[in-house]
Motif scaffolding. Structure first.
Motif, mmCIF file in Angstrom:
data_model
loop_
_atom_site.group_PDB
_atom_site.id
_atom_site.type_symbol
_atom_site.label_atom_id
_atom_site.label_comp_id
_atom_site.label_asym_id
_atom_site.label_seq_id
_atom_site.Cartn_x
_atom_site.Cartn_y
_atom_site.Cartn_z
ATOM 1 N N VAL A 433 0.830 -1.209 0.000
ATOM 2 C CA VAL A 433 0.000 0.000 0.000
ATOM 3 C C VAL A 433 0.860 1.252 0.000
ATOM 4 O O VAL A 433 0.628 2.189 -0.785
ATOM 5 N N ASP A 434 1.871 1.310 0.857
ATOM 6 C CA ASP A 434 2.675 2.530 0.944
ATOM 7 C C ASP A 434 3.440 2.805 -0.338
ATOM 8 O O ASP A 434 3.484 3.938 -0.821
ATOM 9 N N ARG A 435 4.028 1.764 -0.923
ATOM 10 C CA ARG A 435 4.765 1.994 -2.175
ATOM 11 C C ARG A 435 3.796 2.369 -3.303
ATOM 12 O O ARG A 435 4.135 3.168 -4.171
ATOM 13 N N HIS A 436 2.596 1.784 -3.291
ATOM 14 C CA HIS A 436 1.608 2.158 -4.305
ATOM 15 C C HIS A 436 1.275 3.652 -4.208
ATOM 16 O O HIS A 436 1.116 4.331 -5.229
ATOM 17 N N LEU A 437 1.176 4.183 -2.998
ATOM 18 C CA LEU A 437 0.874 5.606 -2.838
ATOM 19 C C LEU A 437 1.992 6.468 -3.425
ATOM 20 O O LEU A 437 1.714 7.480 -4.091
ATOM 21 N N ILE A 438 3.233 6.076 -3.208
ATOM 22 C CA ILE A 438 4.344 6.837 -3.774
ATOM 23 C C ILE A 438 4.379 6.690 -5.287
ATOM 24 O O ILE A 438 4.629 7.655 -6.024
#
Length: 817
Positions: A433-438
């Motif tokens: 999720v976090d890498r997808h946001l970036i």
């Protein structure tokens, strides 16, 4: 049982005694992790030493050496035994007999063995030719025999490694890069290889080798714990599967989590990802340091010649207040005071991303140790620096990861903790999720010229999935979090409202465009009411594209882009008041009229295949000069009769055509014909290869309509041959009625595992429920089909609530069966 007791039993009982002791050790619930690995290595050491010393005294000038993972004492339950029988070139027959005395008992127990017999000189020559052999020898450990022989080899191998480091380390880095290209990044994979993927055990071993070269060293903080955690997971994986595997497959993750005492598979993956991030970040920092040292060594003689001796002073170029570039990295200026400058972390990060340079480890750690928290709300400069960081494109990823590694992101955005390293159990998603946001922010940075408020687009990209760390609908939870975060970082009330709307409705456009009838006024009106303004619509359009592109290749295509663009155009017209409240249905085209007349004249189906293309936009160029294909439009006219939808869907499935959209409607031919014809306007694409010929499609349609083509049987054969993954159970299908989605029809939405002939089965079930399908909107994401059907009763009006619910229940029961 003590170690001495275990050794005695091993010596007394031979292989059987070792096997029994090994089994007891592996089944002891109280002993796991490093203690079990140490005990297993010690037990194996004693057994192999006993084999070496068995019988008459062994030949002189021979030693048994553990190398590789066994040399490091990292034996997992199913690990290979990496052994070297080292000898000084004495009696070859005696050495061969000794080798047989050791190797055969190992094989008899079914243990994997990687073995070699060499002199020290042969071992060094082999290491010089094979980097992997040299890496294994760096961990050489004496087991039995001539200790001096082993010590001499270790000393020579380490000396060779250090002398050859300028040549060998670039080769090792290339080897790591090639492996990462093949295996992917451990910290993002749903079924990762704990050893081979980037950030796995191989990379941790490579860092040990770099440290042994004395040329550079890895950041030590957290590295040992990360390695231990991956080894613990591998131990549990071996015990759960009974196999020597390093791949953490989906069907085994719950069992591995239970073996480790973890809550569930998601907790397991999150721990694996966290460990992989530590190793990956340490690798990045270490290889940069290796490159810096090697460049410095290469440049030193030239610099000394130029300046006449002395130590050269590295140049420092200013990038921003308190931030400079030095030797290819971003560091803090000598005058920087992070304890007095709360904006410095964001300013340094933004400067690094804009310059396309990494943040130095020393700078990040100094900031993390001394930086003051930002006030609430943030000062304008802090907000501007965050936007600059997010808008810097691909370099943002590496800079963000550097901040993340030292805990600075969660200090700036405390809500980030819930999405950090959170897995997404959806094959469509490439990232956590976090890498997808970036990644979404990176994609959004490419679209900032399309919107009037790029700052809102970039922040919305960063926050759109922030609710995935909370239970319930992540869009609804994200809306609440986005309001709080946006206010905290200093946006005014109107901007906070826009950001909250973007997060709440970030899936609205793509879901509506692919699952709803855009000719239905209620569809467009509902989107317009949710969006509220032209400016928000413009931002939501760009966010939708950035989100889909950052998800993975299955989430976006020219076809989806065209549907979303069409919806945006219609919503924009509603928001500007340029359309009537309830427009009339679109009249048939001349081509549809012609096909309808031909179908009436022949009494059977007629069809036409026509390629659909997407012309370049005003600011776009097609590299080949040709428009990109969107698929093929299939126009079909059939004399009105029951069962047309399942028949056509079945024939298309038999011909391996994927249906993207499907629209059906009855068309009354004018007098004097006075007859009704069904018009079907579908967009299709070939699963692979070229499209079938139109005449063959028509011939099978004729046979299917008259019952001479067994569609169900043909599709059953395909379904039986459809590949299924062992142990993977698809979630059950779900069928729901979308309330108030249309004033002209009842909308039934189907979510199910995509299979050949799925649309045929659904169409047949709807026919059996005696409802008429007005249109179908088909969407496939990875292995999941999400299809919406606009249905009416025979009178052409929406179904009553209870009847609609009953149809949905029967359809779901059919799909479950």
């Amino acid at each position: 049982m003590t170690s001495t007791d275990t050794t005695k039993e091993t010596e007394d009982s031979g292989p059987g005694g070792y096997a029994a002791a090994r089994l007891r050790l592996l089944t002891e619930g109280a002993r796991s992790g490093p203690p079990r690995r140490t005990a297993l290595s010690g037990l194996t050491d004693d057994w192999l030493a006993g084999l070496f010393d068995a019988g008459a005294a062994g030949p002189r000038g021979v030693s048994l050496v553990a190398v590789g993972g066994y040399g490091r004492g990292e034996l997992s339950p199913r690990s290979d035994l990496d052994l070297l029988l080292l000898h000084d070139g004495g009696d070859p027959a005696a050495v061969a007999a000794l080798a047989d005395r050791i190797w055969y008992p190992v094989w008899d127990l079914g243990l994997a063995l990687d073995h070699s017999v060499r002199t020290p000189a042969e071992a060094r020559r082999t290491a010089a030719d094979d980097l992997k052999v040299q890496l294994g020898l760096l961990d050489a450990r004496h087991l039995a025999g001539d200790l001096g022989l082993t010590a001499g080899l270790r000393t020579a191998v380490l000396a060779d490694w250090r002398n050859q480091a300028p040549k060998r380390l670039p080769q090792l880095q290339e080897l790591c890069a090639e492996r990462a290209e093949r295996q992917g990044e451990l910290q993002y994979l749903l079924e990762p290889d704990l050893k081979e993927a980037r950030g796995g055990l191989r990379d941790a071993t490579a860092l040990r080798a770099v440290a042994a070269s004395w040329l550079a060293d890895a950041p030590r903080e957290g590295l040992a714990d990360a390695r231990r955690r991956l080894l613990d997971v591998r131990d549990a994986l071996h015990l759960a599967t009974g196999r020597a595997t390093d791949r953490l497959a989906l069907q085994e993750q719950d069992q591995v989590a239970a073996e480790l005492g973890l809550l569930d598979a998601d907790t397991l993956l999150r721990q694996v990802y966290e460990a992989a991030r530590v190793i990956s970040y340490a690798s990045d920092v270490t290889w940069r340091e290796v490159g810096r040292v090697l460049r410095s060594r290469a440049a030193r003689p030239r610099l000394r010649a130029l300046i006449g001796g002395g130590k050269p002073v590295p140049e420092r170029s200013p990038l921003a207040e308190g931030v400079v570039e030095q030797d290819g990295e971003v560091v803090l200026a000598r005058t920087a005071r992070p304890e007095r400058d709360p904006v410095l972390p964001l300013r340094a990060a933004a400067a690094a991303a804009q310059a396309g340079l990494p943040l130095s480890l020393h700078a990040v750690r100094r900031i993390a140790a001394a930086a003051r928290p930002l006030p609430t709300p943030w000062p304008a400069e802090a907000r501007e620096q965050l936007v600059t960081l997010l808008g810097s494109g691909r370099p943002t990823v590496e800079v963000w990861e550097a901040l993340e590694a030292e805990g600075l992101i969660t200090r700036l955005l405390p809500d980030w903790e819930r999405v950090r390293c959170r897995p997404q159990r959806n094959a469509v998603h490439l990232w956590t999720v976090d890498r997808h946001l970036i990644e979404t922010a990176v994609r959004a940075s490419e679209l900032t010229r399309r919107v009037h408020r790029p700052d809102l687009l970039l922040v919305a990209a960063l926050l759109h999935d922030i609710g995935k760390g909370w239970p319930g609908d992540h869009s609804a939870a994200g809306e609440i979090i986005a309001k709080d975060v946006a206010a905290r970082i200093g946006f005014d009330r109107d901007d906070v409202t826009v950001l909250a709307t973007l997060v709440r409705h970030h899936l609205l456009l793509v879901e509506t465009a692919t699952r709803r009838d855009l000719d239905d006024p209620a569809t467009v009106r509902s989107v317009a009411e949710a969006v509220g303004s032209q400016g928000t619509l413009e931002l939501l359009h760009a966010l939708t594209e950035a989100d889909a592109l950052a998800t993975g290749p299955a989430a976006w295509s020219s076809w989806r882009a065209s549907l979303v663009a069409d919806l945006v155009k219609r919503v924009s017209a509603v928001l500007s008041g340029d359309v009537p409240e309830d427009p009339e249905a679109t009249a048939p085209t001349a081509e549809q009229e012609r096909l309808a007349v031909e179908a009436f004249r022949t009494g059977g189906p007629v069809l036409a295949l026509r390629a659909q293309t997407d012309p370049p936009g005003e600011d776009e160029e097609e590299p080949s000069g040709e428009p990109e294909p969107l698929g093929v439009e299939l126009l079909i006219a059939v004399p009105d009769q029951p069962g047309v939808l399942p028949v056509v869907a079945g024939v298309l499935a038999v011909h391996r055509l994927t249906v993207r959209t499907a629209e059906l409607r009855a068309h009354d031919l004018p007098d004097p014909v006075d007859s009704s014809v069904l018009l079907l306007n579908w967009r299709v694409a070939a699963e692979y290869g070229s499209l079938p010929r139109a005449d063959r499609l028509r011939a099978d349609l004729v046979r299917a309509l008259d019952g001479s083509l067994d569609i169900a049987g043909r599709l059953a054969e395909r379904d039986a041959a459809y590949p299924r993954r062992r142990g993977v159970v698809a979630p059950p299908p779900r069928v729901t009625v979308a309330p108030a989605a249309s004033r002209h029809a009842t909308v039934i939405e189907v979510r199910a595992q995509d299979r050949p002939g799925l649309l045929h089965r659904i169409g047949r079930a709807l026919e059996e429920a005696e409802v008429r399908v007005r249109s179908a909107h088909v969407s496939t994401l990875g292995a999941n089909a999400v299809d919406a059907f606009y249905v009416t009763g025979h009178e052409g009006v929406p179904l009553p609530g209870e009847e609609a619910a009953a149809v949905a229940r029967r359809l779901e029961e059919m799909l479950r069966g």
